[in-house]
Design a protein around this motif. Structure first.
Motif, PDB file in Angstrom:
ATOM      1  N   THR A  51      25.903  15.591 -28.587  1.00 26.35           N
ATOM      2  CA  THR A  51      25.519  14.646 -27.827  1.00 26.35           C
ATOM      3  C   THR A  51      24.853  13.887 -27.341  1.00 26.35           C
ATOM      4  N   PRO A  52      23.787  13.338 -26.727  1.00 22.04           N
ATOM      5  CA  PRO A  52      23.602  12.387 -25.134  1.00 22.04           C
ATOM      6  C   PRO A  52      24.657  11.064 -25.393  1.00 22.04           C
ATOM      7  N   ILE A  64      24.142  14.947 -20.936  1.00 24.72           N
ATOM      8  CA  ILE A  64      24.888  15.524 -22.243  1.00 24.72           C
ATOM      9  C   ILE A  64      26.321  15.692 -21.217  1.00 24.72           C
ATOM     10  N   TYR A  66      29.559  18.350 -20.437  1.00 28.53           N
ATOM     11  CA  TYR A  66      30.041  19.705 -20.695  1.00 28.53           C
ATOM     12  C   TYR A  66      31.955  19.838 -19.989  1.00 28.53           C
ATOM     13  N   THR A 110      29.237  16.302 -16.285  1.00 27.95           N
ATOM     14  CA  THR A 110      27.523  16.380 -17.203  1.00 27.95           C
ATOM     15  C   THR A 110      26.004  16.459 -16.402  1.00 27.95           C
ATOM     16  N   VAL A 145      22.234  22.542 -27.171  1.00 25.93           N
ATOM     17  CA  VAL A 145      21.911  21.268 -27.745  1.00 25.93           C
ATOM     18  C   VAL A 145      21.106  21.260 -28.594  1.00 25.93           C
ATOM     19  N   PHE A 147      18.480  18.010 -29.462  1.00 24.24           N
ATOM     20  CA  PHE A 147      18.541  15.860 -28.644  1.00 24.24           C
ATOM     21  C   PHE A 147      17.120  15.809 -28.926  1.00 24.24           C
TER      22      PHE A 147
END
Length: 157
Positions: A51-52, A64, A66, A110, A145, A147
């Motif tokens: 989820t951003p 995003i 990590y 990020t 991911v 989004f």
């Protein structure tokens, strides 16, 4: 003389407490030190937040987050870097299946992407070694991911 002995005893007790606290705090750190070679390093691992961050999406920016384990993310490349311990690597990032992507070689945890049009998008994140290959046997080193950039996002950055 008695006062001197009490002072020395207090200093010695404080030193023992400080030493014990330091020993406990260093064992509580779970990140490998870059100063010590690691025998039998555990495999690398990549975790990507699906989820951003909402604060960025409101402005049309995708952030995003990590986390990597058992790899130091650094801008070091080439065959010689494959033998470094603790292990080093970087990320490859691709958006929406385009044939090009970019390298993330800083450890800010990020990924930042601006200028994507509103709608659904897909980001592929790969944790790779210094020669841009996925780490052998690492099943968590490649994650995707999905989004959505909202229609009403402000694209002024």
């Amino acid at each position: 003389m008695n006062m001197l002995l009490k002072t020395l005893a207090a200093v010695a007790a404080g030193t023992v407490l400080a030493t014990n606290t330091l020993a406990e705090s260093t064992t509580a750190v779970s990140v490998a030190s870059p100063y010590v070679t690691i025998d039998n390093e555990p495999p690398p691992k990549l975790t990507v937040n699906p989820t951003p961050l909402a604060a960025g999406l409101a402005h049309g920016i995708v952030w995003i987050q990590y986390r990597v384990e058992n790899v130091h993310i650094v801008p070091v490349f080439g065959a010689a870097a494959l033998n470094v311990s603790p292990r080093i690597g970087h990320l490859h990032v691709h958006i929406d299946d385009v044939p090009w992507g970019w390298v993330e070689a800083n450890n800010v945890n990020t990924i930042s992407v601006a200028g994507l049009p509103p709608g659904q998008h897909k980001m592929l994140v790969e944790l790779v070694d210094a020669q841009h290959h996925l780490f052998a046997g690492c099943t968590e080193c490649r994650q995707t991911v999905t989004f959505t950039v909202p229609e009403d996002a402000s694209h002024s950055h």
